[in-house]
Design an enzyme around this catalytic site. Structure first.
Site, PDB file in Angstrom:
ATOM      1  N   HIS A 120     -27.904  23.820 -48.881  1.00  0.00           N
ATOM      2  CA  HIS A 120     -27.825  24.942 -47.939  1.00  0.00           C
ATOM      3  C   HIS A 120     -28.864  24.729 -46.843  1.00  0.00           C
ATOM      4  O   HIS A 120     -29.823  23.967 -47.014  1.00  0.00           O
ATOM      5  CB  HIS A 120     -28.071  26.262 -48.660  1.00  0.00           C
ATOM      6  CG  HIS A 120     -26.914  26.704 -49.487  1.00  0.00           C
ATOM      7  ND1 HIS A 120     -27.069  27.439 -50.637  1.00  0.00           N
ATOM      8  CD2 HIS A 120     -25.576  26.522 -49.326  1.00  0.00           C
ATOM      9  CE1 HIS A 120     -25.883  27.693 -51.143  1.00  0.00           C
ATOM     10  NE2 HIS A 120     -24.959  27.144 -50.372  1.00  0.00           N
ATOM     11  N   LYS A 144     -32.204  21.949 -46.762  1.00  0.00           N
ATOM     12  CA  LYS A 144     -31.927  20.601 -46.269  1.00  0.00           C
ATOM     13  C   LYS A 144     -33.189  19.738 -46.211  1.00  0.00           C
ATOM     14  O   LYS A 144     -33.147  18.553 -46.552  1.00  0.00           O
ATOM     15  CB  LYS A 144     -31.228  20.655 -44.917  1.00  0.00           C
ATOM     16  CG  LYS A 144     -29.798  21.184 -45.055  1.00  0.00           C
ATOM     17  CD  LYS A 144     -28.999  21.010 -43.820  1.00  0.00           C
ATOM     18  CE  LYS A 144     -27.694  21.766 -43.844  1.00  0.00           C
ATOM     19  NZ  LYS A 144     -26.895  21.700 -45.031  1.00  0.00           N
ATOM     20  N   THR A 171     -21.977  16.605 -47.711  1.00  0.00           N
ATOM     21  CA  THR A 171     -21.345  17.465 -46.728  1.00  0.00           C
ATOM     22  C   THR A 171     -21.960  17.159 -45.368  1.00  0.00           C
ATOM     23  O   THR A 171     -23.048  16.580 -45.278  1.00  0.00           O
ATOM     24  CB  THR A 171     -21.489  18.945 -47.112  1.00  0.00           C
ATOM     25  OG1 THR A 171     -22.836  19.217 -47.442  1.00  0.00           O
ATOM     26  CG2 THR A 171     -20.589  19.286 -48.286  1.00  0.00           C
ATOM     27  N   GLY A 172     -21.278  17.541 -44.305  1.00  0.00           N
ATOM     28  CA  GLY A 172     -21.586  17.143 -42.935  1.00  0.00           C
ATOM     29  C   GLY A 172     -23.038  17.081 -42.525  1.00  0.00           C
ATOM     30  O   GLY A 172     -23.578  16.008 -42.274  1.00  0.00           O
ATOM     31  N   THR A 173     -23.694  18.220 -42.442  1.00  0.00           N
ATOM     32  CA  THR A 173     -25.062  18.247 -41.943  1.00  0.00           C
ATOM     33  C   THR A 173     -26.033  17.627 -42.935  1.00  0.00           C
ATOM     34  O   THR A 173     -26.928  16.873 -42.552  1.00  0.00           O
ATOM     35  CB  THR A 173     -25.491  19.693 -41.617  1.00  0.00           C
ATOM     36  OG1 THR A 173     -24.504  20.282 -40.769  1.00  0.00           O
ATOM     37  CG2 THR A 173     -26.829  19.723 -40.910  1.00  0.00           C
ATOM     38  N   THR A 174     -25.863  17.904 -44.208  1.00  0.00           N
ATOM     39  CA  THR A 174     -26.746  17.311 -45.214  1.00  0.00           C
ATOM     40  C   THR A 174     -26.639  15.795 -45.168  1.00  0.00           C
ATOM     41  O   THR A 174     -27.652  15.100 -45.124  1.00  0.00           O
ATOM     42  CB  THR A 174     -26.393  17.826 -46.633  1.00  0.00           C
ATOM     43  OG1 THR A 174     -26.491  19.246 -46.653  1.00  0.00           O
ATOM     44  CG2 THR A 174     -27.315  17.232 -47.672  1.00  0.00           C
ATOM     45  N   SER A 197     -18.490  19.707 -42.935  1.00  0.00           N
ATOM     46  CA  SER A 197     -19.514  20.692 -43.242  1.00  0.00           C
ATOM     47  C   SER A 197     -18.987  21.592 -44.357  1.00  0.00           C
ATOM     48  O   SER A 197     -17.778  21.846 -44.435  1.00  0.00           O
ATOM     49  CB  SER A 197     -19.805  21.505 -41.983  1.00  0.00           C
ATOM     50  OG  SER A 197     -20.666  22.575 -42.275  1.00  0.00           O
ATOM     51  N   GLY A 198     -19.892  22.081 -45.207  1.00  0.00           N
ATOM     52  CA  GLY A 198     -19.483  22.925 -46.335  1.00  0.00           C
ATOM     53  C   GLY A 198     -18.552  24.063 -45.952  1.00  0.00           C
ATOM     54  O   GLY A 198     -17.456  24.184 -46.503  1.00  0.00           O
ATOM     55  N   ASP A 218     -17.057  21.623 -49.002  1.00  0.00           N
ATOM     56  CA  ASP A 218     -17.163  22.046 -50.400  1.00  0.00           C
ATOM     57  C   ASP A 218     -15.845  21.785 -51.133  1.00  0.00           C
ATOM     58  O   ASP A 218     -15.829  21.311 -52.268  1.00  0.00           O
ATOM     59  CB  ASP A 218     -17.528  23.530 -50.505  1.00  0.00           C
ATOM     60  CG  ASP A 218     -18.918  23.847 -49.973  1.00  0.00           C
ATOM     61  OD1 ASP A 218     -19.785  22.947 -49.994  1.00  0.00           O
ATOM     62  OD2 ASP A 218     -19.140  24.991 -49.539  1.00  0.00           O
TER      63      ASP A 218
END
Length: 143
Positions: free
Chosen positions: A12, A16, A38-41, A59-60, A65
Site C-alpha cells: 500500500h 512502499k 503491482t504497478g507502483t510497487t 496498479s492494484g 490485485d
C-alpha cells in the site's frame, strides 16, 4: 513450474518505502525468485534496484490485485509479500480482501508486514520450492 519460484510483491502507498527497504535488505535472496509486483510497487523496486528483474503488473486498484489473484488460482505463484497499511482507507478494499482470501484458500505462504516477510524468506516452505516441482493441493499442507 519455472526453475525459480515466483514471488509477488505488493505494498500500500504508506508501505512502499518499507517494501523498498525490505528489498534492499534481501536483495541477494530476491534474486532467487521470479518477481512480480503491482504497478507502483514494482516500479519503485525496479527504480531502486535496476539489476533486479521484476515483472510489473497493473496498479492494484486498476486490476493488479486481480492479476495476482489469478496467478494464485492458476498455481503460478509460490509466495505473496503484501505490506498492508491498516490505518489508511482503501477504496479497493474489496479487491484486497479477495486477494487475501485466495491466498488463504490456496494455502499460499503470505506475509503482511516486514517482520513476517523476513521469516517467510527463510522458511523451508518457500525456499524448499526451489528444488520441488510439486505444488500442494488446495487445503492441504506440505511438510
Amino acid at each position: 513450474m519455472p526453475s525459480k519460484p515466483t514471488l509477488a510483491l505488493i505494498a500500500h502507498d504508506a508501505k512502499k518505502d518499507a517494501m523498498v527497504e525490505f528489498a534492499r535488505r534481501h536483495l541477494d535472496k530476491l534474486e532467487d525468485f521470479n518477481l512480480v509486483g503491482t504497478g507502483t510497487t514494482g516500479g519503485r523496486i525496479q527504480e531502486a534496484f535496476p539489476g533486479l528483474e521484476i515483472t510489473r503488473l497493473k496498479s492494484g486498484p486498476l486490476g493488479g490485485d486481480q492479476q495476482i489473484g489469478a496467478m494464485i488460482a492458476d498455481g503460478k505463484l509460490q509466495g505473496l509479500l503484501f505490506f498492508v497499511d491498516p490505518l489508511s482507507p482503501m477504496p479497493h478494499d474489496v479487491d484486497v480482501k479477495a486477494l487475501m482470501r485466495l491466498a488463504l484458500v490456496y494455502d499460499l505462504p503470505m506475509a503482511l508486514n516486514p517482520s513476517t516477510a523476513d521469516i517467510l524468506l527463510r522458511s523451508a516452505r518457500l525456499t524448499g520450492l526451489k528444488t520441488s516441482s510439486q505444488t500442494p493441493e488446495v487445503g492441504t499442507f506440505a511438510s
